[in-house]
Design a protein around this motif. Structure first.
Motif, PDB file in Angstrom:
ATOM      1  N   UNK A 532       7.050 -14.368  -6.060  1.00 28.44           N
ATOM      2  CA  UNK A 532       7.637 -13.623  -4.831  1.00 28.44           C
ATOM      3  C   UNK A 532       8.206 -12.058  -5.530  1.00 28.44           C
ATOM      4  N   UNK A 533       7.771 -11.147  -4.955  1.00 33.65           N
ATOM      5  CA  UNK A 533       8.033  -9.828  -5.081  1.00 33.65           C
ATOM      6  C   UNK A 533       7.794  -9.489  -6.637  1.00 33.65           C
ATOM      7  N   UNK A 534       6.658  -9.855  -6.810  1.00 30.59           N
ATOM      8  CA  UNK A 534       5.823  -9.733  -8.299  1.00 30.59           C
ATOM      9  C   UNK A 534       6.664 -10.104  -9.433  1.00 30.59           C
ATOM     10  N   UNK A 535       7.400 -11.334  -9.100  1.00 31.57           N
ATOM     11  CA  UNK A 535       8.326 -12.115 -10.148  1.00 31.57           C
ATOM     12  C   UNK A 535       7.891 -13.434 -10.140  1.00 31.57           C
ATOM     13  N   UNK A 536       7.551 -13.890 -11.116  1.00 31.01           N
ATOM     14  CA  UNK A 536       7.193 -15.335 -11.428  1.00 31.01           C
ATOM     15  C   UNK A 536       8.454 -15.957 -11.904  1.00 31.01           C
ATOM     16  N   UNK A 599       0.860 -15.356 -14.578  1.00 32.78           N
ATOM     17  CA  UNK A 599       1.599 -14.213 -14.135  1.00 32.78           C
ATOM     18  C   UNK A 599       0.615 -12.968 -14.446  1.00 32.78           C
ATOM     19  N   UNK A 600      -0.066 -13.152 -15.487  1.00 33.90           N
ATOM     20  CA  UNK A 600      -0.762 -11.682 -15.971  1.00 33.90           C
ATOM     21  C   UNK A 600      -2.108 -11.573 -14.971  1.00 33.90           C
ATOM     22  N   UNK A 601      -2.645 -12.708 -14.470  1.00 30.39           N
ATOM     23  CA  UNK A 601      -3.622 -12.596 -13.424  1.00 30.39           C
ATOM     24  C   UNK A 601      -3.347 -12.677 -11.798  1.00 30.39           C
ATOM     25  N   UNK A 602      -2.153 -12.823 -11.409  1.00 30.65           N
ATOM     26  CA  UNK A 602      -1.733 -13.243 -10.219  1.00 30.65           C
ATOM     27  C   UNK A 602      -2.026 -12.220  -9.103  1.00 30.65           C
ATOM     28  N   UNK A 603      -2.350 -10.940  -9.440  1.00 27.65           N
ATOM     29  CA  UNK A 603      -2.740  -9.899  -8.496  1.00 27.65           C
ATOM     30  C   UNK A 603      -4.357 -10.020  -8.339  1.00 27.65           C
TER      31      UNK A 603
END
Length: 644
Positions: A532-536, A599-603
């Motif tokens: 959420x909001x670029x925070x894992x 997190x490294x690849x979530x985008x």
């Protein structure tokens, strides 16, 4: 058969390298020497114990448990002393006894200080191996029996204060330890009997082989003597009287004219008795065409010859005889006599027959092994076909990845069973609240075991989820888990005193409310990763498996609520990915590792994330065996998601 090669092999000294000399404490001889075998085993066991004790000792000092570390350090020097004592004294009997005593004391220390969660107590299973292999079957039996009784006394009667163990653990440990002792006793008994049988068999074979070689040497020696005696007939008569072999001299017409004492001893005939019993011509003494040809070649062409034949003596004694015919030439080069030298090769023939019989037995055993292998292959094919059919059934009840795509266009499922069928499963359905709010409900589960047992558990889990959600209408994740735990206990009769099994599953239930843009999560023994909001962040599951028996404690599962505006990503997974061994140091991938990877690849697009997660798994695992079933589900929640 190459007798010269056999003789060289028998006389060849056995070479030992430095490492072998060190492990056998300098004992001379090969593996047939008991001292070599015992020293080798004692050195292997003590060196392994040395490494294990120093490892536990260092860990104890690091953890701040100095008293426990000091005790282990003392045992380290005891084990080192046994190694030095063995190498200087070469007394393997006392060394094996000392090693067993030290192992006995150390195992008791592990029980007293270890506790149910300690791995040190598992080293106690090595004690019966050490006792039986170093002390032998009888002494080892006394030692392991006394040790078992000591363990039972410590665990069940607690004469002194020991670490805490559950009753179930005590029973399991005692039972498994007793089974290990029994199996090792049977193994040692079979190994001892097999070894004695092999030693006896090798001694017999060596004896017969030596007899064959001795016979061969005698024959060669006699042939050399005969060749020398051919030069002078006078010398031939002297040798003939002294030799232990039987000799018959035939005149130029083939009539026997002289036999030595060896012939009378061997076959029982004097010269006159030979003529009356066999005839007065060498050509009338046999009907064998090959032997007749050798005799005629000797008379007509002066060619020496050898043949073997089974004949009957005076007292019906049947013997295998090897006969060498040597022509004696006059001054004109014509044959005027033939000297027939007979050698008793009955023992050699018996050895050959025994070798042939052993060969036939080996061929028979080989055929039996081939038949058995074919039967096993057939049974394996039937079992594999049955499991493949079970796979089709499991695939029919587990939703395909395309169904996820219908609800979430940007999603992935990385599902890789360890065996043909899986103990991991995922499940999705849509429902509504009491106010008719549309909901999507997703479950990711890891059942006890894998393969066929896990697949059966997955079918039970999916069936219960359908009853709880679709029939009862339950939509809260925490309530679903409670109903699921209650239903699984009833089906498996987990509460019964007759059922000692701990079957169940670890599972995450996620509910997605489209209208409220809300995520509800409840988890049992699993972690959920939420972006959420670029925070894992990690949602840790409750420490209570579904179906697990917890006495006098009411289970509760925490409900986690999250709201999102534009986008959220939810990752749910079993523990198979993080528990996979691999990498350069052969370690687990860990929960920290999978969090960093996600997190490294979530985008990235979800299909690309799927490829990255899949490729990373194969790169990490390498050529190592897959540890467990693998299941990772990723869902990207945008402003809306599709409802069917």
């Amino acid at each position: 058969m190459d007798y010269n090669k056999i003789e060289k092999e028998l006389g060849k000294p056995k070479r030992k390298n430095f490492f072998f000399n060190y492990l056998t404490s300098g004992y001379t001889g090969g593996y047939e020497n008991e001292g070599v075998r015992k020293c080798l085993l004692i050195n292997l066991f003590t060196h392994i114990a040395l490494l294990a004790v120093i490892g536990f000792c260092i860990k104890a000092f690091i953890d701040g448990n100095n008293s426990y570390g000091s005790i282990l350090l003392t045992f380290f020097f005891f084990v080192l002393g046994i190694i030095l004592f063995l190498n200087f004294s070469k007394n393997y009997k006392i060394s094996s006894l000392l090693m067993s005593i030290v192992m006995y004391l150390l195992c008791n220390i592990f029980i007293i200080t270890g506790g149910e969660s300690s791995t040190a107590i598992l080293w106690n299973y090595t004690f019966p191996i050490v006792a039986f292999f170093s002390l032998g079957r009888k002494k080892g039996t006394y030692f392991v029996t006394f040790t078992f009784l000591t363990f039972v006394t410590l665990l069940f009667f607690e004469p002194i204060h020991i670490a805490e163990y559950s009753k179930a653990f005590k029973i399991r440990f005692s039972a498994s330890y007793a089974v290990v002792n029994l199996l090792l006793y049977v193994f040692e008994y079979i190994r001892e009997k097999t070894y004695l049988s092999l030693v006896e068999s090798n001694e017999r074979k060596t004896f017969y082989l030596n007899q064959v070689i001795q016979q061969k040497e005698e024959i060669e020696t006699q042939s050399e003597v005969i060749e020398e005696t051919n030069k002078e007939l006078e010398k031939l008569s002297i040798v003939a009287r002294e030799t232990i072999n039987s000799i018959v001299v035939f005149d130029e017409k083939g009539k026997p004219e002289w036999v030595n004492e060896g012939y009378t001893r061997l076959l029982g005939y004097t010269l006159e008795e030979l003529i009356r019993a066999k005839g007065d011509n060498i050509l009338n003494m046999t009907n064998d065409e090959k032997i007749l040809k050798i005799i005629k070649d000797c008379y007509n062409n002066g060619i020496a010859g050898t043949y073997s034949i089974q004949i009957e003596g005076k007292k019906n004694k049947r013997l295998w005889i090897q006969t060498t015919l040597t022509p004696v030439l006059d001054e004109n080069g014509k044959v005027n006599r033939i000297v027939a030298i007979d050698t008793d090769i009955s023992k050699l023939k018996e050895s050959e027959e025994e070798i042939q019989q052993q060969k036939e037995e080996l061929e028979s055993q080989s055929e039996l092994l081939t038949i058995t292998n074919k039967e096993l292959e057939k049974k394996n094919t039937l079992i594999t076909d049955s499991i493949n059919y079970a796979k089709k059934i499991q695939q029919a009840i587990i939703p395909s990845e395309s169904i996820f795509k219908e609800f979430f266009s940007d999603s992935f499922v990385f599902f890789k069973p360890r065996d043909i069928v899986s103990g991991d499963f995922y499940w999705i359905t849509q429902s509504t609240t009491t106010g008719n709010t549309p909901l999507l409900i997703i479950a990711v589960a890891d059942c006890t075991g894998h393969g066929v047992p896990g697949a059966f558990m997955s079918i039970i889990g999916i069936s219960l989820l359908n009853q709880i959600v679709k029939e009862k209408g339950t939509t809260n994740p925490d309530e679903i888990l409670m109903y699921l735990d209650d239903g699984l206990n009833k089906i498996l009769n987990q509460g019964s005193s007759k059922n000692n099994y701990e079957d169940g599953m670890d599972i995450t239930i996620s509910v997605f409310d489209k209208n409220k843009k809300q995520i509800l999560v409840a988890s049992s023994m699993q972690s959920v990763f939420l972006v959420l909001d670029k925070q894992i962040s990690i949602i840790n599951g409750d420490l209570s498996s579904i179906g697990e028996k917890i006495r006098e404690v009411k289970k509760e599962y925490k409900l986690h609520e999250f709201n999102y505006q534009n986008e959220a990503i939810v990752y749910m997974c079993s523990d198979g990915y993080q528990d996979q061994f691999g990498g350069e140091k052969n370690k687990k991938f860990t929960e920290v590792g999978i969090k960093a990877l996600l997190f490294e690849n979530h985008e990235q697009p979800m299909i690309e994330q799927h490829n990255i997660i899949k490729q990373n798994f194969y790169d990490w695992k390498g050529l190592k065996k897959q540890t467990d079933d693998i299941l990772v589900v990723g869902l990207k929640l945008e402003s809306t998601f599709k409802m069917l």
